[in-house]
Each structure stands twice: as structure tokens, then as C-alpha cells.
Scaffold this motif. Structure first.
Motif, mmCIF file in Angstrom:
data_model
loop_
_atom_site.group_PDB
_atom_site.id
_atom_site.type_symbol
_atom_site.label_atom_id
_atom_site.label_comp_id
_atom_site.label_asym_id
_atom_site.label_seq_id
_atom_site.Cartn_x
_atom_site.Cartn_y
_atom_site.Cartn_z
ATOM 1 N N PHE A 58 0.070 39.006 -2.451
ATOM 2 C CA PHE A 58 0.023 38.165 -3.748
ATOM 3 C C PHE A 58 1.660 37.779 -4.321
ATOM 4 C CE2 PHE A 58 0.893 39.433 -8.802
ATOM 5 C CZ PHE A 58 -0.035 39.398 -8.544
ATOM 6 N N GLY A 59 1.713 36.652 -4.999
ATOM 7 C CA GLY A 59 2.144 36.530 -5.774
ATOM 8 C C GLY A 59 3.407 35.113 -5.309
ATOM 9 N N THR A 60 3.657 35.440 -4.297
ATOM 10 C CA THR A 60 4.606 34.316 -3.761
ATOM 11 C C THR A 60 3.500 34.205 -2.025
ATOM 12 O OG1 THR A 60 5.398 35.673 -2.386
ATOM 13 C CG2 THR A 60 6.591 35.069 -4.565
ATOM 14 N N GLY A 61 2.453 34.210 -1.102
ATOM 15 C CA GLY A 61 1.383 34.502 -0.471
ATOM 16 C C GLY A 61 1.560 32.599 -0.905
ATOM 17 N N ALA A 62 1.247 32.379 -1.649
ATOM 18 C CA ALA A 62 1.005 30.898 -1.128
ATOM 19 C C ALA A 62 2.036 29.900 -1.295
ATOM 20 C CB ALA A 62 -0.171 30.072 -2.425
ATOM 21 N N LEU A 63 3.128 29.852 -1.873
ATOM 22 C CA LEU A 63 3.976 28.731 -1.698
ATOM 23 C C LEU A 63 4.700 29.181 -0.883
ATOM 24 C CD1 LEU A 63 5.137 30.301 -5.636
ATOM 25 C CD2 LEU A 63 4.501 28.175 -4.530
ATOM 26 N N LEU A 64 5.277 30.385 -0.318
ATOM 27 C CA LEU A 64 5.536 30.647 0.338
ATOM 28 C C LEU A 64 5.394 29.635 2.164
ATOM 29 C CD1 LEU A 64 7.754 33.953 0.087
ATOM 30 C CD2 LEU A 64 8.260 31.375 -0.287
ATOM 31 N N ARG A 65 3.772 29.591 1.955
ATOM 32 C CA ARG A 65 3.507 29.199 3.220
ATOM 33 C C ARG A 65 3.327 27.056 3.173
ATOM 34 N NH1 ARG A 65 1.738 34.009 3.085
ATOM 35 N NH2 ARG A 65 0.925 35.261 4.443
ATOM 36 N N MET A 66 3.861 26.773 2.009
ATOM 37 C CA MET A 66 4.166 25.754 2.215
ATOM 38 C C MET A 66 4.922 24.684 2.534
ATOM 39 S SD MET A 66 2.134 24.423 -2.152
ATOM 40 C CE MET A 66 3.771 24.008 -2.439
ATOM 41 N N GLY A 67 5.498 25.059 3.240
ATOM 42 C CA GLY A 67 6.711 24.680 3.494
ATOM 43 C C GLY A 67 7.696 23.869 2.460
ATOM 44 N N VAL A 68 7.936 24.691 1.679
ATOM 45 C CA VAL A 68 8.774 23.792 0.588
ATOM 46 C C VAL A 68 9.875 24.161 1.051
ATOM 47 C CG1 VAL A 68 9.519 23.917 -2.120
ATOM 48 C CG2 VAL A 68 6.985 24.202 -1.263
ATOM 49 N N ARG A 69 11.250 22.827 0.809
ATOM 50 C CA ARG A 69 12.512 22.869 0.701
ATOM 51 C C ARG A 69 13.041 21.709 -0.163
ATOM 52 N NH1 ARG A 69 14.510 24.108 5.649
ATOM 53 N NH2 ARG A 69 13.321 24.820 6.943
ATOM 54 N N GLY A 70 13.903 21.954 -0.393
ATOM 55 C CA GLY A 70 14.559 21.559 -2.302
ATOM 56 C C GLY A 70 15.738 21.336 -1.540
ATOM 57 N N ARG A 71 16.993 21.520 -2.601
ATOM 58 C CA ARG A 71 18.491 20.787 -2.412
ATOM 59 C C ARG A 71 18.910 21.523 -1.284
ATOM 60 N NH1 ARG A 71 20.671 18.419 -6.465
ATOM 61 N NH2 ARG A 71 19.713 19.628 -7.829
ATOM 62 N N ASP A 72 19.306 19.811 0.125
ATOM 63 C CA ASP A 72 20.282 20.421 1.121
ATOM 64 C C ASP A 72 19.613 20.738 1.864
ATOM 65 O OD1 ASP A 72 22.417 19.553 -0.131
ATOM 66 O OD2 ASP A 72 22.952 21.441 -0.185
ATOM 67 N N GLY A 73 17.793 21.013 1.719
ATOM 68 C CA GLY A 73 17.232 21.297 3.006
ATOM 69 C C GLY A 73 16.651 22.765 2.881
ATOM 70 N N LEU A 74 17.362 23.171 1.648
ATOM 71 C CA LEU A 74 17.245 24.538 1.627
ATOM 72 C C LEU A 74 15.230 24.931 2.004
ATOM 73 C CD1 LEU A 74 18.142 27.317 0.511
ATOM 74 C CD2 LEU A 74 17.482 26.945 -1.823
ATOM 75 N N ALA A 75 15.331 25.794 2.067
ATOM 76 C CA ALA A 75 13.816 26.570 2.265
ATOM 77 C C ALA A 75 13.489 27.371 1.340
ATOM 78 C CB ALA A 75 13.310 27.014 3.635
ATOM 79 N N LEU A 76 11.892 27.324 0.776
ATOM 80 C CA LEU A 76 11.628 28.325 -0.355
ATOM 81 C C LEU A 76 11.908 29.442 0.512
ATOM 82 C CD1 LEU A 76 11.387 28.597 -3.116
ATOM 83 C CD2 LEU A 76 8.565 28.480 -2.807
ATOM 84 N N VAL A 77 11.173 29.719 1.183
ATOM 85 C CA VAL A 77 11.393 30.800 2.486
ATOM 86 C C VAL A 77 12.375 32.025 2.093
ATOM 87 C CG1 VAL A 77 11.238 30.213 4.411
ATOM 88 C CG2 VAL A 77 9.642 32.410 3.809
ATOM 89 N N ASP A 78 13.412 31.169 2.864
ATOM 90 C CA ASP A 78 14.873 32.168 2.226
ATOM 91 C C ASP A 78 15.785 32.115 1.225
ATOM 92 O OD1 ASP A 78 15.115 31.647 5.180
ATOM 93 O OD2 ASP A 78 15.666 29.717 5.895
ATOM 94 N N HIS A 79 15.297 31.150 0.433
ATOM 95 C CA HIS A 79 16.144 31.199 -1.089
ATOM 96 C C HIS A 79 15.239 32.486 -1.220
ATOM 97 C CE1 HIS A 79 17.797 30.668 -4.717
ATOM 98 N NE2 HIS A 79 16.499 29.767 -5.294
ATOM 99 N N TRP A 80 14.090 33.013 -1.198
ATOM 100 C CA TRP A 80 12.882 33.975 -1.636
ATOM 101 C C TRP A 80 13.142 35.510 -0.479
ATOM 102 C CZ3 TRP A 80 8.577 32.056 -4.891
ATOM 103 C CH2 TRP A 80 9.236 31.491 -6.177
ATOM 104 N N ALA A 81 13.624 35.161 0.142
ATOM 105 C CA ALA A 81 13.722 35.952 1.826
ATOM 106 C C ALA A 81 13.967 37.340 0.539
ATOM 107 C CB ALA A 81 15.070 35.699 2.522
ATOM 108 N N GLU A 82 14.654 37.754 -0.020
ATOM 109 C CA GLU A 82 15.015 38.961 -0.868
ATOM 110 C C GLU A 82 14.012 39.055 -2.005
ATOM 111 O OE1 GLU A 82 16.767 41.722 0.864
ATOM 112 O OE2 GLU A 82 16.951 39.774 1.917
ATOM 113 N N GLY A 83 12.820 38.192 -2.284
ATOM 114 C CA GLY A 83 12.220 37.974 -3.358
ATOM 115 C C GLY A 83 12.236 37.105 -3.717
ATOM 116 N N PRO A 84 11.346 37.151 -4.971
ATOM 117 C CA PRO A 84 11.624 35.634 -6.121
ATOM 118 C C PRO A 84 12.299 36.056 -7.110
ATOM 119 C CG PRO A 84 9.246 37.019 -6.383
ATOM 120 C CD PRO A 84 9.699 37.522 -5.480
ATOM 121 N N THR A 85 13.177 34.937 -7.275
ATOM 122 C CA THR A 85 14.054 34.735 -8.774
ATOM 123 C C THR A 85 13.456 33.712 -9.309
ATOM 124 O OG1 THR A 85 15.623 33.357 -7.449
ATOM 125 C CG2 THR A 85 15.900 35.937 -7.391
ATOM 126 N N THR A 86 13.144 33.401 -10.996
ATOM 127 C CA THR A 86 13.022 32.931 -11.395
ATOM 128 C C THR A 86 12.879 32.155 -12.626
ATOM 129 O OG1 THR A 86 11.276 33.617 -12.398
ATOM 130 C CG2 THR A 86 10.467 33.595 -9.983
#
Ligand code: NAP
Length: 552
Positions: free
Chosen positions: A393-421
Motif C-alpha cells: 500500500f501507498g508506496t508500492g508502485a512508486l518505489l517500483r518505477m526506478g525513479v531517480r532525482g537530483r544527483d541520481g538519488l533513488a526514491l527507493v533510497d530516499h524513502w528507505a525509512e518510509g515516505p517523506t512528503t
């Protein structure tokens, strides 16, 4: 229409395919597509399925239906649309909702912006040009200024890691991936594993056609009647006449429902009054058992226990076999600690001799075999196993999309401890990326919250254009404060405490609240603040003229 930038620096990845790229053709994605196009942006939408509907495309299991009133779940952005679509029932079934969403897409000519069978495998932010490059599973690349993931909260089905699941030789389906081709359950021996909203919806609907039905229950749930009904022609007329008033309530109410809040506490009433009130609740539609129940039903243990005792008596009154009734009565949580399912004929179904209930707390599943399900009581053979075991629930699809932001930061790492929004729409490190209808988004009638979010995002993009910016990224203070609010609020009531709302159904997932515990009032307040003070919660810059950052 926004001018496509002509990058002047060496790093030139070519022209943009769209100003706004949306992922997901569910309720939120369709709404976002419509609004962004109406605001003058060029738009594209990618959808993994081969049709429109999102949740209402994938969850086509028998009996799948709304438990928000149909017309309160529907779009409110067009009175003409509202007038021309007659919902047949108070709580529409999945096929009707899928038809409705297709109708909306065609009516507003949105399909030509959509590409189906296009599952996103990566989404990468390119800092010099402040654009996103999205790749789908067929290798196609799309570039856009803004990326909006409307990928939903219930899009990734969860299968528990039960030994032998792949060994089963019969038919095996997850409710969240029900086949489009009709599934013939006639005279089949069917197992349903899971008794959340999906399991308790499908079971009573298939019971008449199957040879036998065995429900595998790990946790009993506080189920109460949905109280569905057809919408009469008089009611249809009243809905149309009352559209503006209804919209006003829906657009401003705490949880996005029409059900009026109750300001009385359970013990303001006498025992007799309380029982009469609970009886009214039992007969009331859908979520009114939460929205219109005693104000303290979630906050006062005594009030909650009284309501649970009332439901307990109902269950014992309906289910003839006392042993089965006893198993169906939750012992480990109060009402609202799990998302309450609303049912039609669920408890009654257990009086049918071909239905049995396996209590997995007493006899857990040991393995799936080629022929059926093995517990400590032995193997029971089946032709069909239905996995109604929920979602990441909640983050499942977002974290499977291979999203990478600034400086190659992976969303899956950014939210390793849960989502921050912030507002459940953006996170730091991912400029020009939005995720309405995702984590921290809703806590009630979803399309209303998600509608607030897509309207906000559209206004934010238009303001960027008007003010000469092309890049927007939430600041860390705003994100920290919203996330802290969500976490704080989650601790203030037992709502969803024992449920997937905290992600605890997924092994290894951090325990973090995934809804918006501030509800819509908090969302409204923060959005108003952001817009009144010129988006100061965000860093808005100009990048497309070669890195000339007109920061505000
Ligand atoms: P769910 O509420 O997460 O329920 C999953 C069920 O599977 C639970 O009963 C769970 O037991 C059980 N389960 C999980 N792992 C298991 C295991 N290893 N062995 C045995 N049982 C296991 O999922 P859902 O029913 O699909 O509903 C998800 C959400 O979708 C709902 O809460 C609702 O928001 C939405 N939905 C809405 C409607 C509607 O009426 N509009 C209908 C369906 C779904 P435990 O409780 O013990 O974990």
C-alpha cells in the motif's frame, strides 16, 4: 501551451515529448490529465494496463464495488458530466465504474494523449535541463518537463510468502489482478485467502455458483452492512437538482463524504438510546458507521467497546453455528483499528452448508500443494485459490518505477525509512516530480482528496509558467513539518493501527503511517498558505535558458 525549451548548453537531450507526463490512467491520472490539458499544457499519459481505470481496471473480481456512494466518488469538475451519467446503485459495481471512467476519457477526448501497455521501468531527472526521461518496458523513452505519478496506493498486489504457492495445479488468482476473461467458478471448489475488504466482498457473491467455498481467515474483521440500494428515478432527479449543494459539501467536508458528523459522545446517551443509535448506524450506508457514529467511537475505549459489542451480538444473531460466529468476532482489535469492510450477505453466507471457515490463528497455512492448501488439519483440495491478501500500500508502485532525482538519488533510497512528503505531492531531491493520490494523500473518500491535490498541482504549474519558472522542488522544512504532522496525527487515534495503513503487512517495510492523518482540513489549510505566500514552501527556479537560476 508552454514553449518547449531550447537548451543552449552542450547537454542537449533533444526536444520534449510533453510539458506534463502522467503515469497511470486511474481516477487521479485521468483527472490530472484533464486539468493539465485544460490549463494549456501539452500532456501525455502512460498506463501499464491495456485500458482505463487503474484500481477499477485491475480489481475486476466478482462483487468488487464502491463503498463510497457512487456520486460522491465521481468527478465533480463538470456539471454536464454529472448530469449525463446515471449511477444505477448507491454503491456501483466495478464494471459500471470502469464504464464511467471510459466515458469520461472519451467525452473529454483524453484517450489520444494516452499510451497503454506502457509500464514505466525508469524515470530519471536530468538536472541541467530540469526535465524527466521516462522509459517504458518496451524501451520507449519520453521526455517531459514535469512528471506526475498517479500510480495509486493499491496497485501492487501482495502474495504472502507461503511455501509451494507456485506448485498449485488449479487456477490461482489475486483479487487485484483478476483476469479480464470471465472466470467460470461453476461447481468449483474454491478457497478465498484473506478477509479484508476484497475477500469479504467476493465470497458472498460467488457462493451460489461454487461447489464449496472455504474462507481462510487470519484476522477477523469488524464487518458491517454496506446497505446498498438502487438509485430511484426520483433520487436521480434530486441528485441533479442538488448538484451544487452536494459539491459544496463534498469539496469542503473532512473526509470527502456526505455523511454528517455526529457531535454526541457515546455516553451522552442512555443505554437504550445508544442501542437504538447503533441500530440506526447498522442500517446506515457505507462509511457513515465511521463518519456519523458517536464522535468518540475511535477515541474512547469504552465507546468503541460498546459499538463492538453491538456488532458482536449482530454476528451471533446472524451466524447459526456458534463456533463459526465466535471465529468471526475479532478479539485482537477494536472497530477502526483495521480499515472496516462493508458487506452484503457476508455473515449470512456462513449458514450455507457448503461454506466453511478456517481460522488461521489456530491452524496456519503450512504450504500450498499441487492440489490444495495444507494446514495442521491436513490438506484440503481446491480447483481455485483466490488470494485476497492485499497490496503493498501507498508506496508500492512508486518505489517500483526506478525513479531517480537530483544527483541520481533513488526514491527507493530516499524513502528507505518510509515516505517523506509535503502535502503528499512532492518530496525533496525530486524536482518537477509529483505523486498525487500516493502516500500521505487521503484518509477517506479518495477522489475528493486526490482531486484537491491535482487541482493544487495544476495551479502550481500554471503559476510557474506565469512567473517565468520551470523548476519546482519542495524545501526540506515544509517536507519535515508535513511528515512530522502525519506521524504525530497517526499516534493520536487507533485508526488503522492494526492495518496495512502503516505498511506492516509487507515483510521488511518500515512501519510508517501512509495516509494523511491531518485529513482534508490540514490539506486545505496548507494549500491556502502555500498559495497565499507565493509558494515559499517550494524552491522555484528557471533552468531551461541554460542554467540561469532565477531562484525565489
Ligand atoms: P487487506 O485489507 O490488506 O486484506 C488482506 C487480507 O489478507 C487480510 O485479511 C490479511 O490478514 C490477509 N492476509 C495477508 N497475508 C496473509 C497470510 N500470509 N495468510 C493469510 N492471510 C493473509 O486487502 P484487501 O482486502 O484487498 O483490501 C485492501 C484495500 O482495498 C481496502 O482496505 C480498501 O481500502 C480497498 N478496497 C475497497 C473496496 C471497496 O469496498 N470499495 C473493496 C476492496 C478493497 P490480516 O488482517 O491478519 O493481515
Amino acid at each position: 501551451m508552454m514553449n518547449h525549451p531550447e537548451p543552449t548548453h552542450e547537454h542537449d537531450p533533444g526536444p520534449l515529448d510533453a510539458d506534463v507526463l502522467i503515469v497511470g490512467a486511474g481516477v487521479t491520472g485521468i483527472h490530472q490529465l484533464y486539468l493539465a490539458r485544460e490549463a494549456g499544457f501539452s500532456v501525455r499519459l502512460l498506463e501499464a494496463g491495456d485500458g482505463v481505470g487503474g484500481t477499477w481496471y485491475w480489481n475486476r473480481y466478482p462483487g468488487c464495488r464502491f463503498d463510497s456512494e457512487s456520486y460522491t466518488y465521481a468527478y465533480l469538475f463538470s456539471k454536464e458530466l454529472f448530469d449525463e451519467w446515471e449511477w444505477r446503485e448507491q454503491f456501483a459495481e466495478q464494471p459500471e465504474t470502469e464504464r464511467y471512467l471510459n466515458h469520461v476519457v472519451d467525452r473529454f477526448d483524453l484517450r489520444r494523449h494516452m499510451r497503454f501497455d506502457a509500464r514505466v521501468t525508469s524515470a530519471t531527472f536530468d538536472e541541467p535541463t530540469a526535465t524527466w526521461t521516462v522509459v517504458t518496458d518496451d524501451g520507449t523513452k519520453s521526455r517531459s518537463r514535469y512528471l506526475i505519478a498517479a500510480t495509486g496506493v493499491l496497485s501492487v498486489p501482495f502474495y504472502p510468502d507461503v511455501p509451494g504457492r507456485a506448485d498449485f495445479r488449479g487456477q490461482s488468482m489475486h483479487t487485484g489482478r483478476w483476469p479480464a476473461a470471465p472466470v467460470d467458478l461453476t461447481a468449483k471448489r474454491v478457497a478465498v485467502i484473506g478477509t479484508g475488504s476484497s475477500g469479504v466482498q467476493i465470497a458472498p457473491v460467488i457462493v451460489d455458483e461454487v461447489a464449496s467455498l472455504t474462507v481462510y481467515q487470519r484476522s477477523a474483521n469488524w464487518c458491517t452492512p454496506l446497505n446498498n440500494a438502487p438509485i430511484t428515478s426520483d433520487e436521480q432527479k434530486q441528485l441533479r437538482v442538488g448538484f451544487e449543494a452536494m459539491s459544496e459539501v463534498l469539496n469542503t467536508s473532512t473526509a470527502g463524504f456526505l455523511h454528517p458528523a455526529n457531535d454526541r459522545s457515546a455516553f451522552d446517551d442512555t443505554e437504550e438510546e445508544r442501542q437504538a443509535f447503533f441500530e440506526t448506524m447498522w442500517r446506515s450506508p457505507g462509511f457513515s458507521k465511521l463518519s456519523s457514529n458517536y464522535a468518540d467511537v475511535l477515541f474512547d475505549d469504552g465507546a468503541n467497546a460498546e459499538w463492538c459489542e453491538f456488532i458482536t451480538r449482530k454476528i451471533r444473531g446472524i451466524v447459526q453455528d456458534p463456533g463459526t460466529a465466535d471465529k468471526l468476532i475479532p478479539k485482537d482489535h477494536g472497530f477502526g483499528e483495521k480499515r472496516p469492510p462493508f458487506v452484503t450477505g457476508y455473515y449470512e453466507m456462513f449458514n450455507d452448508p457448503k461454506v466453511s471457515l478456517v481460522d488461521l490463528k489456530q491452524t496456519p497455512i503450512e504450504r500450498i500443494t499441487e492440489r490444495g492448501i495444507e494446514t495442521a488439519d491436513g490438506v484440503q483440495e481446491f480447483d481455485v485459490i483466490v488470494w485476497a491478501t492485499g497490496f503493498d500500500f501507498g508506496t508500492g508502485a512508486l518505489l517500483r518505477m526506478g525513479v531517480r532525482g537530483r544527483d541520481g538519488l533513488a526514491l527507493v533510497d530516499h524513502w528507505a525509512e518510509g515516505p517523506t512528503t509535503f502535502l503528499g505531492v512532492q518530496t525533496t531531491g525530486f524536482p518537477n516530480f509529483f505523486f498525487p493520490g500516493g502516500p500521505h494523500a487521503a484518509a477517506g473518500n479518495n477522489p475528493r482528496y486526490n482531486g484537491d491535490q491535482v487541482e493544487f498541482i495544476t495551479r502550481a504549474l500554471a503559476s510557474l509558467r506565469d512567473d517565468g519558472f520551470d523548476t519546482i522542488e519542495v524545501g526540506p522544512e515544509a517536507e519535515e513539518s508535513w511528515t512530522a504532522m502525519v506521524d504525530r496525527g497517526a499516534g493520536q487515534s487507533p485508526f488503522g493501527e492494526a492495518s496495512y495503513f502503516f505498511g506492516t503487512n509487507i515483510p521488511g517495510k518500515p512501519r510508517k503511517y501512509l495516509l494523511n492523518s491531518g485529513g482534508r482540513p490540514k490539506l486545505f489549510k496548507e494549500i491556502a498558505k502555500v498559495e497565499a505566500n507565493d509558494y515559499q514552501a517550494f524552491r522555484r527556479t528557471r533552468t531551461s535558458d541554460g542554467g540561469n537560476r532565477g531562484q525565489r
